[in-house]
Write an enzyme that holds these catalytic residues in place. Structure first.
Site, PDB file in Angstrom:
ATOM      1  N   HIS A 204      -7.038  -4.256  10.253  1.00 49.45           N
ATOM      2  CA  HIS A 204      -6.826  -4.081   8.817  1.00 49.45           C
ATOM      3  C   HIS A 204      -5.613  -4.877   8.347  1.00 49.45           C
ATOM      4  O   HIS A 204      -4.685  -5.142   9.107  1.00 49.45           O
ATOM      5  CB  HIS A 204      -6.770  -2.600   8.396  1.00 49.45           C
ATOM      6  CG  HIS A 204      -5.541  -1.836   8.776  1.00 49.45           C
ATOM      7  ND1 HIS A 204      -5.548  -0.491   9.026  1.00 49.45           N
ATOM      8  CD2 HIS A 204      -4.251  -2.208   8.934  1.00 49.45           C
ATOM      9  CE1 HIS A 204      -4.336  -0.063   9.310  1.00 49.45           C
ATOM     10  NE2 HIS A 204      -3.525  -1.091   9.261  1.00 49.45           N
TER      11      HIS A 204
ATOM     12  N   ASP B  48       0.813  -1.214   0.000  1.00 53.71           N
ATOM     13  CA  ASP B  48       0.000   0.000   0.000  1.00 53.71           C
ATOM     14  C   ASP B  48       0.848   1.267   0.000  1.00 53.71           C
ATOM     15  O   ASP B  48       2.076   1.215   0.158  1.00 53.71           O
ATOM     16  CB  ASP B  48      -0.950  -0.005   1.210  1.00 53.71           C
ATOM     17  CG  ASP B  48      -0.257  -0.438   2.508  1.00 53.71           C
ATOM     18  OD1 ASP B  48       0.973  -0.317   2.591  1.00 53.71           O
ATOM     19  OD2 ASP B  48      -0.946  -0.885   3.431  1.00 53.71           O
TER      20      ASP B  48
ATOM     21  N   ASN C  96      -7.029  -2.246  14.359  1.00 46.00           N
ATOM     22  CA  ASN C  96      -8.449  -2.459  14.061  1.00 46.00           C
ATOM     23  C   ASN C  96      -8.663  -3.667  13.150  1.00 46.00           C
ATOM     24  O   ASN C  96      -9.750  -3.870  12.624  1.00 46.00           O
ATOM     25  CB  ASN C  96      -9.046  -1.206  13.406  1.00 46.00           C
ATOM     26  CG  ASN C  96      -8.413  -0.899  12.050  1.00 46.00           C
ATOM     27  OD1 ASN C  96      -7.469  -1.563  11.636  1.00 46.00           O
ATOM     28  ND2 ASN C  96      -8.926   0.097  11.359  1.00 46.00           N
TER      29      ASN C  96
ATOM     30  N   GLU D 171      -9.482  -1.643   5.406  1.00 42.61           N
ATOM     31  CA  GLU D 171     -10.076  -1.272   6.692  1.00 42.61           C
ATOM     32  C   GLU D 171     -11.343  -2.095   6.951  1.00 42.61           C
ATOM     33  O   GLU D 171     -11.869  -2.741   6.032  1.00 42.61           O
ATOM     34  CB  GLU D 171     -10.420   0.224   6.676  1.00 42.61           C
ATOM     35  CG  GLU D 171      -9.225   1.148   6.435  1.00 42.61           C
ATOM     36  CD  GLU D 171      -8.326   1.311   7.666  1.00 42.61           C
ATOM     37  OE1 GLU D 171      -8.314   0.426   8.552  1.00 42.61           O
ATOM     38  OE2 GLU D 171      -7.611   2.338   7.731  1.00 42.61           O
TER      39      GLU D 171
HETATM   40  C1  GLP Z   1      -0.052   0.276   8.397  1.00 43.71           C
HETATM   41  C2  GLP Z   1       0.131  -0.578   7.170  1.00 43.71           C
HETATM   42  C3  GLP Z   1      -0.169  -2.007   7.477  1.00 43.71           C
HETATM   43  C4  GLP Z   1       0.558  -2.420   8.730  1.00 43.71           C
HETATM   44  C5  GLP Z   1       0.074  -1.616   9.872  1.00 43.71           C
HETATM   45  C6  GLP Z   1       0.681  -2.000  11.207  1.00 43.71           C
HETATM   46  O1  GLP Z   1      -1.374   0.574   8.619  1.00 43.71           O
HETATM   47  N1  GLP Z   1      -0.677  -0.185   6.067  1.00 43.71           N
HETATM   48  O2  GLP Z   1       0.223  -2.813   6.381  1.00 43.71           O
HETATM   49  O3  GLP Z   1       0.325  -3.765   8.972  1.00 43.71           O
HETATM   50  O4  GLP Z   1       0.418  -0.293   9.577  1.00 43.71           O
HETATM   51  O5  GLP Z   1       1.679  -1.107  11.542  1.00 43.71           O
HETATM   52  P1  GLP Z   1       2.674  -1.273  12.761  1.00 43.71           P
HETATM   53  O6  GLP Z   1       3.560  -2.407  12.418  1.00 43.71           O
HETATM   54  O7  GLP Z   1       3.397   0.026  12.803  1.00 43.71           O
HETATM   55  O8  GLP Z   1       1.844  -1.520  13.955  1.00 43.71           O
END
Ligand code: GLP
Length: 261
Positions: A158, A85, A156, A163
């Site tokens: 995702h 993404d 959440n 989402e």
């Molecule tokens: C972002 C990314 C996700 C990732 C998530 C978790 O939202 N789009 O792909 O899994 O963050 O992030 P973190 O590892 O910082 O908790």
């Protein structure tokens, strides 16, 4: 007389849970699996196509990967990757873009050809999200699909930026970011107002098409998302629960992330 079959659909394979004491243990295991896969592809004279992720959880993954590549002088020239993404509206040179993250944590330290590490272009996506999304799906297809998708979990539930409410059959597209996702990103952006409202993300179906999925979730704030992943019941309110229908998912959790299971 035996009871009629409720459904002819095969039972999904359960998510393979890998509890670890501490995150580095899981990171080392997944890095080893990825490097073995790259080596297998090299021997078979084909490119190894990976789906990559960003976020704080993945920092340790890239650090360990780069450490192994340097210390063992490994050849990653056969690697081709597609990131999950990107924020819509951020050009690849924006410091908070996932493109900048990938340059800083993988491309430059591992000496990779930037052309082999694909990330949706957030600036082009602002102009024409449909065209960018369609081209990304086509590019993944043309590369032969994803051998292994690396995933973190949003608190959440995702996956990528799919989402809550994202459909099971979704493909790469522009999405609205959830409030909690924008709040989590606010620190890095220096305030909530600076956090983009939209992202472009691989869809749930794009992720589920990967032949293997490896999920990393550490810390107490991921406990609800971990529990939903393990329920695996395809509940759109917790997109990570779609992973229960994939035949080869491993979910690595530390103690605090696994407490709700
Ligand atoms: C972002 C990314 C996700 C990732 C998530 C978790 O939202 N789009 O792909 O899994 O963050 O992030 P973190 O590892 O910082 O908790």
């Amino acid at each position: 007389m035996s009871a009629p079959q409720a459904s002819s659909r095969p039972e999904p394979a359960a998510v393979n849970l890998r509890p670890v004491e501490r995150a580095p243990e899981a990171l080392a295991e997944v890095v080893s699996e990825v490097l073995e896969l790259i080596e297998q592809c090299r021997r078979a004279d084909r490119r190894c196509v990976l789906g990559l992720a960003t976020g704080s959880t993945m920092l340790g993954f890239y650090a360990e990967l780069v450490r192994r590549v340097r210390s063992e002088k490994l050849d990653l020239s056969g690697l081709r990757s597609f990131n999950l993404d990107e924020f819509v509206g951020l050009a690849p040179d924006h410091p908070q873009s996932f493109a900048a993250y990938m340059r800083a944590h993988l491309i430059e330290p591992a000496g990779l050809d930037p052309a082999c590490v694909r990330i949706p272009d957030g600036e082009l996506a602002r102009q024409d999200p449909r065209a960018v999304a369609a081209a990304y799906e086509q590019e993944i297809d043309a590369a032969g699909g994803l051998e292994l998708q690396l995933l973190g979990l949003g608190r959440n539930g995702h996956i990528g930026f799919n989402e809550p409410g994202s459909p099971r059959d979704s493909r790469t597209r522009q999405v609205d970011l959830a409030d909690s996702t924008r709040e989590d990103a606010a620190g890095a952006f220096g305030g909530l107002d600076a956090v983009p409202r939209h992202a472009i993300t691989m869809g749930v179906a794009t992720i589920l098409d990967a032949r293997r999925v490896r999920v990393l979730a550490f810390g107490e704030r991921k406990a609800d998302a971990v529990a939903a992943t393990l329920r695996g019941d395809g509940d759109a309110a917790w997109p990570c629960s779609y992973l229960g229908s994939h035949p080869d998912v491993r979910l690595y959790v530390d103690g605090p992330a696994g407490q709700g299971r």
